[in-house]
Every structure is written in C-alpha cells, then in structure tokens.
Design a protein around this motif. Structure first.
Motif, PDB file in Angstrom:
ATOM      1  N   LEU A 183       0.822  -1.205   0.000  1.00  0.00           N
ATOM      2  CA  LEU A 183       0.000   0.000   0.000  1.00  0.00           C
ATOM      3  C   LEU A 183       0.860   1.261   0.000  1.00  0.00           C
ATOM      4  O   LEU A 183       0.511   2.256  -0.658  1.00  0.00           O
ATOM      5  CB  LEU A 183      -0.940  -0.014   1.203  1.00  0.00           C
ATOM      6  CG  LEU A 183      -2.030  -1.084   1.161  1.00  0.00           C
ATOM      7  CD1 LEU A 183      -2.847  -1.064   2.452  1.00  0.00           C
ATOM      8  CD2 LEU A 183      -2.937  -0.900  -0.047  1.00  0.00           C
ATOM      9  N   GLU A 184       1.972   1.241   0.724  1.00  0.00           N
ATOM     10  CA  GLU A 184       2.879   2.398   0.701  1.00  0.00           C
ATOM     11  C   GLU A 184       3.393   2.663  -0.703  1.00  0.00           C
ATOM     12  O   GLU A 184       3.489   3.814  -1.152  1.00  0.00           O
ATOM     13  CB  GLU A 184       4.051   2.159   1.651  1.00  0.00           C
ATOM     14  CG  GLU A 184       3.732   2.348   3.119  1.00  0.00           C
ATOM     15  CD  GLU A 184       4.949   2.151   3.999  1.00  0.00           C
ATOM     16  OE1 GLU A 184       6.055   1.906   3.447  1.00  0.00           O
ATOM     17  OE2 GLU A 184       4.807   2.240   5.231  1.00  0.00           O
ATOM     18  N   LEU A 185       3.734   1.566  -1.415  1.00  0.00           N
ATOM     19  CA  LEU A 185       4.277   1.730  -2.764  1.00  0.00           C
ATOM     20  C   LEU A 185       3.201   2.139  -3.761  1.00  0.00           C
ATOM     21  O   LEU A 185       3.347   3.144  -4.470  1.00  0.00           O
ATOM     22  CB  LEU A 185       4.941   0.425  -3.209  1.00  0.00           C
ATOM     23  CG  LEU A 185       5.542   0.439  -4.620  1.00  0.00           C
ATOM     24  CD1 LEU A 185       6.684   1.447  -4.705  1.00  0.00           C
ATOM     25  CD2 LEU A 185       6.040  -0.952  -5.005  1.00  0.00           C
ATOM     26  N   LEU A 186       2.113   1.361  -3.828  1.00  0.00           N
ATOM     27  CA  LEU A 186       1.089   1.633  -4.836  1.00  0.00           C
ATOM     28  C   LEU A 186       0.315   2.916  -4.551  1.00  0.00           C
ATOM     29  O   LEU A 186       0.125   3.756  -5.443  1.00  0.00           O
ATOM     30  CB  LEU A 186       0.117   0.456  -4.924  1.00  0.00           C
ATOM     31  CG  LEU A 186       0.614  -0.820  -5.611  1.00  0.00           C
ATOM     32  CD1 LEU A 186      -0.451  -1.902  -5.553  1.00  0.00           C
ATOM     33  CD2 LEU A 186       1.002  -0.541  -7.059  1.00  0.00           C
ATOM     34  N   CYS A 187      -0.133   3.059  -3.312  1.00  0.00           N
ATOM     35  CA  CYS A 187      -1.027   4.174  -2.990  1.00  0.00           C
ATOM     36  C   CYS A 187      -0.275   5.419  -2.557  1.00  0.00           C
ATOM     37  O   CYS A 187      -0.780   6.539  -2.723  1.00  0.00           O
ATOM     38  CB  CYS A 187      -2.016   3.749  -1.905  1.00  0.00           C
ATOM     39  SG  CYS A 187      -2.937   2.264  -2.340  1.00  0.00           S
TER      40      CYS A 187
END
Length: 312
Positions: A183-187
């Motif tokens: 989630l940190e990477l994608l969002c």
C-alpha cells in the motif's frame, strides 16, 4: 448516451465484454482455471474440459462469476475463456500482470520488463495476445515481508497501467505478508486510489492489526485459498472476518478459492471451486450473518472489480 458518458460509468470487464457489477452475482473473487508454473511441475491446469467441468460444478451451487488471477506467461489460455463463459453461463474476468520471477522460465521476465506497462495497457484495452479477450484486472506479487526489485518494477508498471485505464490491481501477498509495504508503494509513491487495490492471501497471515490497517487505508481484502490447513485458513477465518466486520469493514472483504493445481480440482477428489460455496459459505454463516457473507460474495466483488474504463 454519449461515448464519453459510457466511458465514465463503472463496469466490470469480463471476457465477453463490460457488464454492470451487479450482473456478476455470486463471485469467486480469486481462482485459476488455467495455470502453469515452473514451481508446480506436473500439476498444470491446462485441460479445457476440466475447466469446463469445474465451472459447471461451481454454477450448480449458485456461483455465477470467477476471477482468474493467472497473469502473463503462466498459461492463461485466454483464447479459451470466452467459449467457456458462453458454454457455462459463468462470467469470467481475466488478468494481465506479472507474477514473481521464480514462476517463469529463465529469460521470460527479462524479455518483457522494459515494455511492461505497455503490455498491461494493451491487454486491458485491446486484448490478450492481440486476439484474446480484454483483461479486467492487473495481477502483481509482493515478496515475503517485503518488496524486492522485481516486485517494485512490476508494481510501478501496474500503477502506470491503472492510471491510463482505470483497471483494478490485484496483489499476491507472499504467505499473506507485506500488505502495508504494498500500500505504501502503490497508494503512496504511485498514487493509486486504495479502493482500486485488492490484497490477496490475507488469510495466510491472520494478523488482525495489519488487517485493520489495510482496511482502514481503503483497500479491498481478499481471503482466498480455503481448505489449505497449512496456511491457517479455514479454522481461523471466521474469527478474522468477524473482527473486521465488527470494526466496520464488512464492505471491503472478498472470498476466493485459489485453485492452483490439478490435484486440487473437485473432479480429481480435491476441494476445487465448489468448496467456496459448498463448505466455506455455510461455515462462515455460523459465525456471521448470512447477509454479510452474501455481500462478501456479491456486492463487494462487484465494487472491487468495477472501473471507469479508459481507452488508455
């Protein structure tokens, strides 16, 4: 209605075309009709007749939609999917994307990495392999409690394709771990809306804190692969889902079968796709309200898979 207005309306992209989410009915949100991996020698899902039988068995129990998470290069049999959907009456959603490098023969990943985002976009908008149906989601994969360079590059390509097409992104979490890193990477870094992310295999790491954090971020949480005792699936799943429902996240929960080997097919004596409705659904209804379980199988996947599709 103008073409622009139609484009802005959310729909689920199936192998027979775009449909309203509510048309899916009871949905197995993560499974495989066809799959070939070098990690599973001799267990290939490559038989069209067997896939047809599995879909019909699922259909007899009330199932009406299956999402195949098999991505690029792993034997998707994309040209067979439309015929299977018509013959069985089951909606099918196909995937583009790329799995962990270890699943592929040497050289396969390297051959496509440079143009990966364009490959995803082409399969989502023009068709798989140029002649097959259009994919309806992007499948990528994380690592065990982290993201290696391969995962980061494939997720960057997935995010790029998402922004150009609107496609949802489905993520294999290795043994259910690494959800927050994903989630940190994608969002975070790539600015993908959390509601466009489906986190898979969370049942394999029944960590209620991580589950709540991922749900609070706004992602969809997929609990898939029931019947696998070594993955802490069935016996922990009712309490895990009940905790998320009690915390207010009932609308973000998905259920799937994740059949990955020929031995696991119901015709071969395994649980197969029918297990989701034959055994898991009544078990969950003992711990949760039947209506809540019904939403996990119908309303939630309809929302998770729907996108305002763009040409690219």
């Amino acid at each position: 209605m103008s073409a622009a207005e139609r484009t802005e309306q959310a729909a689920v992209r199936t192998v027979l075309g775009d449909v309203p989410g509510e048309a899916l009915g009871i949905c197995d949100a993560h499974d495989h009709l066809f799959l070939q991996s070098r990690l599973l020698p001799g267990q290939e899902l490559a038989d069209v007749a067997a896939a047809d039988a599995e879909l019909r068995a699922f259909r007899r129990l009330g199932g009406s939609a299956v999402v195949q998470w098999t991505p690029y290069g792993l034997g998707r049999a994309a040209d067979e999917l439309a015929g299977l959907s018509r013959a069985t009456g089951v909606h099918l959603v196909a995937a583009t994307g790329l799995h962990q490098a270890q699943h592929y023969a040497p050289g396969t990943v390297e051959a496509v990495l440079e143009g990966l985002a364009e490959l995803f976009v082409d399969e989502l908008t023009r068709g798989i392999g140029g002649t097959g149906p259009r994919a309806g989601l992007i499948k990528v994969a994380g690592g065990f409690h982290g993201l290696d360079a391969h995962a980061r590059s494939t997720m960057a390509a997935a995010a790029h394709a998402h922004h150009r097409t609107g496609a949802p992104i489905a993520v294999h979490l290795e043994l259910g771990t690494g959800a927050l890193d994903v989630l940190e990477l994608l969002c975070g870094e790539h600015e993908v809306a959390p509601r466009s992310v489906i986190l898979g295999h969370l049942n394999r790491s029944p960590d209620p804190v991580v589950h709540r954090q991922a749900a609070r971020a706004g992602a969809f949480l997929a609990f898939d692969g029931p019947s696998r005792a070594n993955h802490a699936t069935d016996w922990r799943l009712p309490e895990v889902l009940a905790a998320l429902v009690d915390a207010g996240y009932a609308g973000q929960l998905l259920l799937g079968g994740d059949t990955t080997t020929a031995a696991a097919r119901s015709a071969n004596g395994g649980p197969g796709m029918p297990y989701l409705l034959r055994r898991l659904r009544p078990r969950l209804e003992l711990a949760l309200e039947a209506e809540v379980v019904s939403h996990m199988l119908t309303t939630n996947p309809a929302r998770a898979l729907a996108a305002a599709w763009r040409a690219s």
